[in-house]
Every structure is written in C-alpha cells, then in structure tokens.
Enzyme design. Structure first.
Site, PDB file in Angstrom:
ATOM      1  CB  CYS A  69      36.399  25.880  39.861  1.00 42.47           C
ATOM      2  SG  CYS A  69      36.467  27.522  39.128  1.00 42.47           S
ATOM      3  CG  ASP A 108      28.173  37.632  32.649  1.00 40.60           C
ATOM      4  OD1 ASP A 108      29.077  37.825  33.485  1.00 40.60           O
ATOM      5  OD2 ASP A 108      27.011  37.271  32.972  1.00 40.60           O
ATOM      6  CG  HIS A 156      35.365  36.427  36.942  1.00 38.65           C
ATOM      7  ND1 HIS A 156      35.412  35.731  38.131  1.00 38.65           N
ATOM      8  CD2 HIS A 156      34.321  37.276  37.054  1.00 38.65           C
ATOM      9  CE1 HIS A 156      34.421  36.132  38.916  1.00 38.65           C
ATOM     10  NE2 HIS A 156      33.748  37.082  38.288  1.00 38.65           N
TER      11      HIS A 156
HETATM   12  P1  5GP Z   1      31.121  38.000  39.756  1.00 44.03           P
HETATM   13  O1  5GP Z   1      29.779  38.273  40.364  1.00 44.03           O
HETATM   14  O2  5GP Z   1      31.821  36.871  40.473  1.00 44.03           O
HETATM   15  O3  5GP Z   1      31.997  39.201  39.582  1.00 44.03           O
HETATM   16  O4  5GP Z   1      30.832  37.556  38.268  1.00 44.03           O
HETATM   17  C1  5GP Z   1      30.404  36.284  37.916  1.00 44.03           C
HETATM   18  C2  5GP Z   1      29.754  36.405  36.580  1.00 44.03           C
HETATM   19  O5  5GP Z   1      29.632  35.113  36.039  1.00 44.03           O
HETATM   20  C3  5GP Z   1      28.344  37.001  36.627  1.00 44.03           C
HETATM   21  O6  5GP Z   1      28.297  38.179  35.825  1.00 44.03           O
HETATM   22  C4  5GP Z   1      27.453  35.894  36.081  1.00 44.03           C
HETATM   23  O7  5GP Z   1      26.416  36.370  35.260  1.00 44.03           O
HETATM   24  C5  5GP Z   1      28.438  35.039  35.312  1.00 44.03           C
HETATM   25  N1  5GP Z   1      28.075  33.631  35.257  1.00 44.03           N
HETATM   26  C6  5GP Z   1      27.669  32.847  36.303  1.00 44.03           C
HETATM   27  N2  5GP Z   1      27.456  31.590  35.886  1.00 44.03           N
HETATM   28  C7  5GP Z   1      27.725  31.579  34.548  1.00 44.03           C
HETATM   29  C8  5GP Z   1      27.680  30.554  33.547  1.00 44.03           C
HETATM   30  O8  5GP Z   1      27.352  29.391  33.800  1.00 44.03           O
HETATM   31  N3  5GP Z   1      28.011  30.912  32.279  1.00 44.03           N
HETATM   32  C9  5GP Z   1      28.381  32.193  31.955  1.00 44.03           C
HETATM   33  N4  5GP Z   1      28.698  32.436  30.663  1.00 44.03           N
HETATM   34  N5  5GP Z   1      28.457  33.176  32.869  1.00 44.03           N
HETATM   35  C10 5GP Z   1      28.128  32.875  34.149  1.00 44.03           C
HETATM   36 ZN    ZN Z   2      38.643  27.554  38.485  1.00 49.15          ZN
END
Ligand code: 5GP
Ligand code: ZN
Length: 114
Positions: free
Chosen positions: A4, A30, A100
């Site tokens: 994960c 992010d 998250h």
């Molecule tokens: P979701 O699309 O699942 O709601 O949000 C996932 C978030 O994680 C996205 O806004 C994406 O930019 C962020 N994200 C993905 N990979 C990484 C990472 O390696 N580091 C950080 N800081 N954010 C990440």
């Molecule tokens: Zn996890």
C-alpha cells in the site's frame, strides 16, 4: 499493508512532506495539489476506504477531523473556509486504497461536487 502506497509513506519508506503526525494520524502534502492548500490526512492503521469504516475502527475518523480543524487554523484557511473530501471506490474516483481525507483550501472552491 505491504503493497500500500500510503502505508509506505507512513512508514517513511517513500518520502513525503509531513505536516502533522501523532499516534493515530499522519498528514502530508498531496503530490499533485488541486488548491494552494492540499493536505492528505490518513489513519496510520490501514483501512482501505470509507466503505470499510466500522464501530471497531471509527474512532480514528474523529481524530482525523480534529486534525483537519487544527491544521486548517495553522495553515490559515479556517476563517475563509475549506473542504474535506474522501473518495471511495470506482464511482468515487478513489485511486489510493488507504482511507484518506483531502483538506483543500486557500482559494474559492467551486460548488460542483460531481
Ligand atoms: P484519491 O484519488 O484516491 O482520492 O486521492 C489520492 C491522492 O493521492 C491524489 O490526490 C494524488 O495526487 C495523491 N498521491 C498519489 N501518490 C502520491 C504520492 O506518492 N505522494 C503524495 N504526497 N501524494 C500522492
Ligand atoms: Zn495502507
């Protein structure tokens, strides 16, 4: 969970810009910010998403919201306002399957939630 992404970030195996950490919660910037302030607030315990919140693990959700309110004040967005979002599953466009909450602010956000 070993494969994960956010568990690896919490463990420090993948670097992140940390903004807050305690026993239960980790918060970091992010990587692809959608607003001047875009922080992700996650439980340290692996919960795959909002559909997996139960009476056994839900206490961390209030910790996350306490953290969001505290960070919003510290980051200077509390008065103007902000948004807290969690995406769940395919229709919710969840891309990382570790629960998250996005804390977004620092600009006028649009009303479109679709
Ligand atoms: P979701 O699309 O699942 O709601 O949000 C996932 C978030 O994680 C996205 O806004 C994406 O930019 C962020 N994200 C993905 N990979 C990484 C990472 O390696 N580091 C950080 N800081 N954010 C990440
Ligand atoms: Zn996890």
């Amino acid at each position: 969970m070993s494969d994960c992404l956010f568990c690896k970030i919490i463990a420090g195996e993948i670097p992140s810009t940390k903004v807050y950490e305690d026993e239960y919660v980790y918060a970091f910037k992010d990587i692809n910010p959608l607003a001047p302030i875009h922080v992700l607030i996650v439980p340290k315990e692996h919960i795959s998403g909002a559909s997996e919140i139960t009476s056994e693990n839900s206490a961390v959700v209030s910790k996350i919201f306490e953290t969001a309110a505290k960070l919003a004040k510290e980051l200077g967005i509390s008065e103007d306002g902000f948004r807290i979002v969690t995406n769940c599953g395919d229709h919710g466009c969840q891309s990382v399957h570790h629960l998250h909450f996005h804390l977004l602010g620092g600009k006028q956000l649009t009303a479109d939630m679709g």
